[in-house]
Design an enzyme around this catalytic site. Sequence first.
Site, PDB file in Angstrom:
ATOM      1  N   ASN A   1       0.853  -1.189   0.000  1.00  0.00           N
ATOM      2  CA  ASN A   1       0.000   0.000   0.000  1.00  0.00           C
ATOM      3  C   ASN A   1       0.893   1.246   0.000  1.00  0.00           C
ATOM      4  O   ASN A   1       1.712   1.430   0.901  1.00  0.00           O
ATOM      5  CB  ASN A   1      -0.906  -0.025   1.237  1.00  0.00           C
ATOM      6  CG  ASN A   1      -1.823   1.182   1.300  1.00  0.00           C
ATOM      7  OD1 ASN A   1      -1.408   2.312   1.049  1.00  0.00           O
ATOM      8  ND2 ASN A   1      -3.072   0.950   1.642  1.00  0.00           N
TER       9      ASN A   1
ATOM     10  N   HIS B   1       1.003   6.384   1.745  1.00  0.00           N
ATOM     11  CA  HIS B   1       1.714   7.390   2.531  1.00  0.00           C
ATOM     12  C   HIS B   1       2.881   8.040   1.800  1.00  0.00           C
ATOM     13  O   HIS B   1       3.429   9.025   2.277  1.00  0.00           O
ATOM     14  CB  HIS B   1       2.077   6.842   3.910  1.00  0.00           C
ATOM     15  CG  HIS B   1       0.820   6.553   4.683  1.00  0.00           C
ATOM     16  ND1 HIS B   1      -0.146   7.515   4.893  1.00  0.00           N
ATOM     17  CD2 HIS B   1       0.317   5.409   5.200  1.00  0.00           C
ATOM     18  CE1 HIS B   1      -1.160   6.975   5.553  1.00  0.00           C
ATOM     19  NE2 HIS B   1      -0.907   5.697   5.733  1.00  0.00           N
TER      20      HIS B   1
ATOM     21  N   HIS C   1      -5.636   3.794  -1.381  1.00  0.00           N
ATOM     22  CA  HIS C   1      -6.970   4.084  -0.835  1.00  0.00           C
ATOM     23  C   HIS C   1      -7.370   5.476  -1.294  1.00  0.00           C
ATOM     24  O   HIS C   1      -6.691   6.448  -0.968  1.00  0.00           O
ATOM     25  CB  HIS C   1      -6.877   4.023   0.699  1.00  0.00           C
ATOM     26  CG  HIS C   1      -8.183   4.199   1.410  1.00  0.00           C
ATOM     27  ND1 HIS C   1      -8.315   4.000   2.770  1.00  0.00           N
ATOM     28  CD2 HIS C   1      -9.414   4.543   0.974  1.00  0.00           C
ATOM     29  CE1 HIS C   1      -9.566   4.213   3.136  1.00  0.00           C
ATOM     30  NE2 HIS C   1     -10.249   4.555   2.067  1.00  0.00           N
TER      31      HIS C   1
ATOM     32  N   ARG D   1      -9.748   8.275  -0.603  1.00  0.00           N
ATOM     33  CA  ARG D   1     -10.693   8.701   0.440  1.00  0.00           C
ATOM     34  C   ARG D   1     -11.566   9.822  -0.089  1.00  0.00           C
ATOM     35  O   ARG D   1     -11.174  10.543  -1.010  1.00  0.00           O
ATOM     36  CB  ARG D   1      -9.908   9.212   1.659  1.00  0.00           C
ATOM     37  CG  ARG D   1      -9.223   8.115   2.422  1.00  0.00           C
ATOM     38  CD  ARG D   1      -8.541   8.656   3.658  1.00  0.00           C
ATOM     39  NE  ARG D   1      -8.205   7.574   4.555  1.00  0.00           N
ATOM     40  CZ  ARG D   1      -9.011   7.095   5.501  1.00  0.00           C
ATOM     41  NH1 ARG D   1     -10.191   7.636   5.707  1.00  0.00           N
ATOM     42  NH2 ARG D   1      -8.636   6.088   6.252  1.00  0.00           N
TER      43      ARG D   1
ATOM     44  N   ARG E   1      -7.269  12.957   0.736  1.00  0.00           N
ATOM     45  CA  ARG E   1      -6.156  13.493   1.527  1.00  0.00           C
ATOM     46  C   ARG E   1      -4.790  13.007   1.056  1.00  0.00           C
ATOM     47  O   ARG E   1      -3.784  13.628   1.321  1.00  0.00           O
ATOM     48  CB  ARG E   1      -6.339  13.189   3.016  1.00  0.00           C
ATOM     49  CG  ARG E   1      -6.202  11.729   3.366  1.00  0.00           C
ATOM     50  CD  ARG E   1      -6.105  11.527   4.874  1.00  0.00           C
ATOM     51  NE  ARG E   1      -7.410  11.537   5.505  1.00  0.00           N
ATOM     52  CZ  ARG E   1      -7.710  10.789   6.571  1.00  0.00           C
ATOM     53  NH1 ARG E   1      -6.801  10.024   7.121  1.00  0.00           N
ATOM     54  NH2 ARG E   1      -8.908  10.817   7.095  1.00  0.00           N
TER      55      ARG E   1
ATOM     56  N   GLU F   1      -8.687   0.673  -2.518  1.00  0.00           N
ATOM     57  CA  GLU F   1      -9.616   0.685  -1.384  1.00  0.00           C
ATOM     58  C   GLU F   1     -10.507   1.909  -1.503  1.00  0.00           C
ATOM     59  O   GLU F   1     -10.033   3.000  -1.842  1.00  0.00           O
ATOM     60  CB  GLU F   1      -8.832   0.784  -0.065  1.00  0.00           C
ATOM     61  CG  GLU F   1      -7.929  -0.380   0.197  1.00  0.00           C
ATOM     62  CD  GLU F   1      -7.121  -0.170   1.474  1.00  0.00           C
ATOM     63  OE1 GLU F   1      -7.378   0.792   2.218  1.00  0.00           O
ATOM     64  OE2 GLU F   1      -6.217  -0.964   1.714  1.00  0.00           O
TER      65      GLU F   1
ATOM     66  N   THR G   1      -8.204   3.330   8.513  1.00  0.00           N
ATOM     67  CA  THR G   1      -9.429   2.534   8.583  1.00  0.00           C
ATOM     68  C   THR G   1      -9.529   1.893   9.964  1.00  0.00           C
ATOM     69  O   THR G   1      -8.562   1.310  10.459  1.00  0.00           O
ATOM     70  CB  THR G   1      -9.396   1.435   7.496  1.00  0.00           C
ATOM     71  OG1 THR G   1      -8.983   2.041   6.278  1.00  0.00           O
ATOM     72  CG2 THR G   1     -10.752   0.796   7.317  1.00  0.00           C
TER      73      THR G   1
ATOM     74  N   GLU H   1     -10.694  -9.462   2.983  1.00  0.00           N
ATOM     75  CA  GLU H   1      -9.423  -9.129   3.632  1.00  0.00           C
ATOM     76  C   GLU H   1      -9.713  -9.046   5.123  1.00  0.00           C
ATOM     77  O   GLU H   1     -10.443  -8.154   5.575  1.00  0.00           O
ATOM     78  CB  GLU H   1      -8.887  -7.796   3.116  1.00  0.00           C
ATOM     79  CG  GLU H   1      -7.578  -7.410   3.810  1.00  0.00           C
ATOM     80  CD  GLU H   1      -7.085  -6.018   3.408  1.00  0.00           C
ATOM     81  OE1 GLU H   1      -7.411  -5.543   2.293  1.00  0.00           O
ATOM     82  OE2 GLU H   1      -6.388  -5.405   4.230  1.00  0.00           O
TER      83      GLU H   1
ATOM     84  N   HIS I   1      -3.714  -4.804   7.795  1.00  0.00           N
ATOM     85  CA  HIS I   1      -3.871  -3.675   8.700  1.00  0.00           C
ATOM     86  C   HIS I   1      -2.960  -3.815   9.909  1.00  0.00           C
ATOM     87  O   HIS I   1      -3.038  -4.813  10.626  1.00  0.00           O
ATOM     88  CB  HIS I   1      -5.320  -3.444   9.168  1.00  0.00           C
ATOM     89  CG  HIS I   1      -5.563  -1.978   9.378  1.00  0.00           C
ATOM     90  ND1 HIS I   1      -5.320  -1.363  10.558  1.00  0.00           N
ATOM     91  CD2 HIS I   1      -5.943  -1.008   8.512  1.00  0.00           C
ATOM     92  CE1 HIS I   1      -5.559  -0.068  10.420  1.00  0.00           C
ATOM     93  NE2 HIS I   1      -5.929   0.175   9.187  1.00  0.00           N
TER      94      HIS I   1
HETATM   95  N1  PXP Z   1      -5.952  -2.988   4.566  1.00  0.00           N
HETATM   96  C1  PXP Z   1      -6.861  -1.989   4.609  1.00  0.00           C
HETATM   97  C2  PXP Z   1      -8.267  -2.303   4.273  1.00  0.00           C
HETATM   98  C3  PXP Z   1      -6.476  -0.681   4.938  1.00  0.00           C
HETATM   99  O1  PXP Z   1      -7.391   0.299   4.960  1.00  0.00           O
HETATM  100  C4  PXP Z   1      -5.119  -0.419   5.209  1.00  0.00           C
HETATM  101  C5  PXP Z   1      -4.670   0.977   5.524  1.00  0.00           C
HETATM  102  O2  PXP Z   1      -4.859   1.789   4.415  1.00  0.00           O
HETATM  103  C6  PXP Z   1      -4.210  -1.497   5.140  1.00  0.00           C
HETATM  104  C7  PXP Z   1      -4.657  -2.774   4.842  1.00  0.00           C
HETATM  105  C8  PXP Z   1      -2.762  -1.320   5.403  1.00  0.00           C
HETATM  106  O3  PXP Z   1      -2.586  -1.019   6.743  1.00  0.00           O
HETATM  107  P1  PXP Z   1      -1.170  -0.529   7.263  1.00  0.00           P
HETATM  108  O4  PXP Z   1      -0.893   0.798   6.590  1.00  0.00           O
HETATM  109  O5  PXP Z   1      -1.354  -0.430   8.736  1.00  0.00           O
HETATM  110  O6  PXP Z   1      -0.176  -1.567   6.846  1.00  0.00           O
END
Ligand code: PXP
Length: 237
Positions: A6, A9, A42, A44, A48, A69, A100, A150, A190
Amino acid sequence: MRLAVNIDHFATLREARKASEPEPALVAMLAEQAGAQAIVCHIRSDRRHIKERDLRVLRETVKTGLNVEMAATEEMKRVALEIRPDVVSLVPERPEELTTEGGLKVASNRKALAAHVKALGKAGIRTSIFIDTSLAEIAAAREIGADLVEINTGPYAELREGKERDKALAAVRKAAAYGRKIGLEVHGGHGLDYRNVGPIVAIPEIAELSIGFAIVARAAVVGIEQAVLDMLALLGT
Ligand code: PXP
């Protein structure tokens, strides 16, 4: 086990200065070259970090699989149908949340979600539901036609090693086994990082992990390729 990275960031960093770099698509390419098997981001409702422009560029450049996402809203359905990611992950969204906060509530919203999943499926998009470890919710995800779930590893990841964490891990394990048993592809994610991912990797029913923050944080110091390689080693990939 597959690793989906992901990249949100990196876009957060760009937005900190409202600048044009770092470029999420460049990060995605380097992550793929290091061995990532999918790219996740993701979008949003407040845009952001990731914006439509990023999705368009990622759609053109990602070679593995693009998993976006988003909330299950009409606005986001339009975004999905324009971009056509390989997978749409439906997540709940609270505007002020930092990240999330839990799984989507499926059983109480079957009708609307079933229509949503159907519309995405017609466009050739697979739907994933981000879901808590409740077996009833997982069964509901199957019933509304989701292709995969997931499982939210957040509650496990937030705990220190010990009895409580063992309980949270057992719940993830049970949920994963149940999801597979009823015919869903099972992913997890997550809060996973380089320290806590091991016991999740040991769950055979989980095919893919979605990991963001920990990889971005390490990448800021050692570079995205090394950060991806370090995580792939832990996943045994
Ligand atoms: N899965 C989902 C559904 C999420 O919303 C996120 C955060 O965007 C992640 C996984 C990844 O989480 P993390 O950034 O804590 O690894």
